[in-house]
Write a protein that holds these residues in place. Structure first.
Motif, PDB file in Angstrom:
ATOM      1  N   TYR A  88      34.041  28.857  69.183  1.00 35.29           N
ATOM      2  CA  TYR A  88      32.601  29.118  69.234  1.00 35.29           C
ATOM      3  C   TYR A  88      32.088  29.614  67.881  1.00 35.29           C
ATOM      4  CZ  TYR A  88      32.961  28.766  74.332  1.00 35.29           C
ATOM      5  OH  TYR A  88      33.173  28.310  75.609  1.00 35.29           O
ATOM      6  N   SER A  89      32.819  30.505  67.261  1.00 33.97           N
ATOM      7  CA  SER A  89      32.372  31.070  65.993  1.00 33.97           C
ATOM      8  C   SER A  89      32.383  30.026  64.884  1.00 33.97           C
ATOM      9  CB  SER A  89      33.267  32.251  65.602  1.00 33.97           C
ATOM     10  OG  SER A  89      33.263  33.241  66.598  1.00 33.97           O
ATOM     11  N   GLY A  93      28.972  29.273  63.258  1.00 35.60           N
ATOM     12  CA  GLY A  93      28.966  29.657  61.851  1.00 35.60           C
ATOM     13  C   GLY A  93      28.615  28.494  60.943  1.00 35.60           C
ATOM     14  N   VAL A 170      31.680  36.802  69.486  1.00 35.14           N
ATOM     15  CA  VAL A 170      31.263  35.510  68.943  1.00 35.14           C
ATOM     16  C   VAL A 170      30.092  35.680  67.978  1.00 35.14           C
ATOM     17  CG1 VAL A 170      30.268  33.267  69.535  1.00 35.14           C
ATOM     18  CG2 VAL A 170      32.155  34.194  70.889  1.00 35.14           C
ATOM     19  N   LEU A 173      31.373  37.377  64.629  1.00 36.15           N
ATOM     20  CA  LEU A 173      32.134  36.451  63.789  1.00 36.15           C
ATOM     21  C   LEU A 173      31.254  35.322  63.261  1.00 36.15           C
ATOM     22  CD1 LEU A 173      35.480  36.194  65.785  1.00 36.15           C
ATOM     23  CD2 LEU A 173      35.137  37.273  63.575  1.00 36.15           C
ATOM     24  N   SER A 174      30.310  34.857  64.087  1.00 40.14           N
ATOM     25  CA  SER A 174      29.426  33.771  63.651  1.00 40.14           C
ATOM     26  C   SER A 174      28.504  34.222  62.523  1.00 40.14           C
ATOM     27  CB  SER A 174      28.605  33.258  64.830  1.00 40.14           C
ATOM     28  OG  SER A 174      29.438  32.765  65.859  1.00 40.14           O
ATOM     29  N   GLU A 177      30.668  34.433  59.489  1.00 35.95           N
ATOM     30  CA  GLU A 177      31.118  33.114  59.054  1.00 35.95           C
ATOM     31  C   GLU A 177      29.977  32.303  58.451  1.00 35.95           C
ATOM     32  OE1 GLU A 177      34.305  30.424  58.543  1.00 35.95           O
ATOM     33  OE2 GLU A 177      34.205  32.530  59.129  1.00 35.95           O
ATOM     34  N   LEU A 234      39.102  32.532  59.579  1.00 36.29           N
ATOM     35  CA  LEU A 234      38.411  32.857  60.820  1.00 36.29           C
ATOM     36  C   LEU A 234      39.410  33.121  61.943  1.00 36.29           C
ATOM     37  CD1 LEU A 234      35.855  33.081  62.548  1.00 36.29           C
ATOM     38  CD2 LEU A 234      35.938  30.589  62.842  1.00 36.29           C
ATOM     39  N   THR A 238      39.862  36.862  64.070  1.00 34.69           N
ATOM     40  CA  THR A 238      39.671  37.121  65.500  1.00 34.69           C
ATOM     41  C   THR A 238      40.472  38.327  65.980  1.00 34.69           C
ATOM     42  OG1 THR A 238      41.443  35.534  66.002  1.00 34.69           O
ATOM     43  CG2 THR A 238      39.184  34.697  66.007  1.00 34.69           C
TER      44      THR A 238
END
Length: 326
Positions: A88-89, A93, A170, A173-174, A177, A234, A238
């Motif tokens: 997802y990220s 991202g 998510v 991280l997104s 990213e 990435l 996580t």
């Protein structure tokens, strides 16, 4: 052209050397000796052997417990969460990075300033700080609303109900990213030759059509391999979602280690091996993506590992046959 009197030709000056044909065929070109290379190779082999011996013979690693935990359902459940968060990220991202890169290249000074500020801020703030800030976001804003600034709100919603642990991980991280992906995408777009822009403009094509049909497909040759390389970071990032109460692969190992203190080292080895597997798979994807986008840019595509192995075996057979013939 006549030669001066008394001149000696090169053929007359050189002594006649009568070498039998058998000796000529037996002569070989000796390779240059490199003692430093052999010494460095020997040292490397000794260090690798020592490390392998300690890894296998040290009972502190508890390899039997490693085998017990490696495919346990609780570990696989954490691995699945890690894969979901990373997938997802990565998608979100990349989409955010494309929008930020387009804003950075826009002629609007406001969009350029906002995009530059976002990239500067998110690349400066550690990811763990971003995740912890989002985890405590409900303490700052218990409800969120959409409407007219300083005016009426069209609708409201409770932030605490929507911001689950998975959503927080998510989003965090997104956001992080997207800042790095923006620079990757921007660099890829700028790598397209200016003549391509001028040729598209000379054809009278609309700006949107120029970008999506001509510029961006060529930029993908630079964007895709670099972003696939970014995915390795990435996947490792996580492991930080454990600090927002999401039991991913690392979080599950930490929890099991607290329950079984004697298995902390085997559990850490399990996490290490799984991360090595994931990053290795991403590296394989990166190789084939780079090979795919190398079409048209190089005269010949880089060989695959299987092709390298076949070439090495063929060269080895040829060398053995030549040695046997001599």
């Amino acid at each position: 052209m006549s030669e001066p009197p008394g001149a000696v030709t090169l053929a007359e000056a050189a002594p006649a050397i009568d070498v039998p044909p058998a000796k000529l065929t037996a002569q070989r070109v000796q390779p240059l000796r490199r003692p430093g290379r052999w010494i460095a190779t020997a040292v490397a082999l000794v260090l690798v052997a020592q490390f392998t011996h300690g890894l296998i013979s040290n009972p502190f690693y508890q390899w039997d417990r490693f085998g017990y935990w490696f495919l346990r359902p609780v570990i696989l459940d954490g691995l699945l969460i890690t894969l979901e968060v990373a997938a997802y990220s990565a998608v979100l991202g990349l989409l955010g990075g494309i929008l930020l890169a387009l804003a950075r290249l826009s002629k609007s000074p406001v969009l350029r300033a906002v995009s530059w500020t976002y990239v500067w801020a998110l690349r400066s703030i550690p990811l763990i700080v971003v995740l912890l800030f989002l985890y405590n976001f409900s303490a700052l804003y218990q409800t969120l609303s959409v409407g007219v600034p300083f005016g009426p709100a069209f609708f409201r919603f409770d932030e605490s109900r929507l911001a689950t642990d998975m959503v927080i991980a998510v989003i965090g991280l997104s956001l992080n990213e997207a800042a790095y992906a923006a620079e990757v995408v921007r660099g890829g777009i700028l790598s397209v030759d200016q003549g391509q822009h001028e040729a598209a403009a000379a054809l009278g094509l609309p700006k949107r059509y120029q970008f999506w049909k001509i510029v961006f497909p060529q930029a993908l040759r630079s964007i895709t391999p670099n972003y696939v390389n970014q995915l390795i970071g990435l996947v490792k990032s996580t492991s930080l979602v454990f600090y927002v109460s999401l039991l991913d692969l690392f979080g599950t190992a930490q929890t099991m280690g607290a329950t079984y203190p004697g298995d902390i080292v085997p559990l850490l080895l399990v996490v290490t091996v799984w991360y090595l597997i994931l990053t290795s798979l991403v590296s394989v994807v990166q190789f084939y993506v780079e090979r795919y986008y190398a079409r048209g840019a190089t005269r010949s595509l880089p060989p695959t590992p299987l092709q390298k192995l076949r070439t090495g075996l063929t060269d080895l057979r040829g060398r053995i046959r030549r040695e046997a013939a001599v």
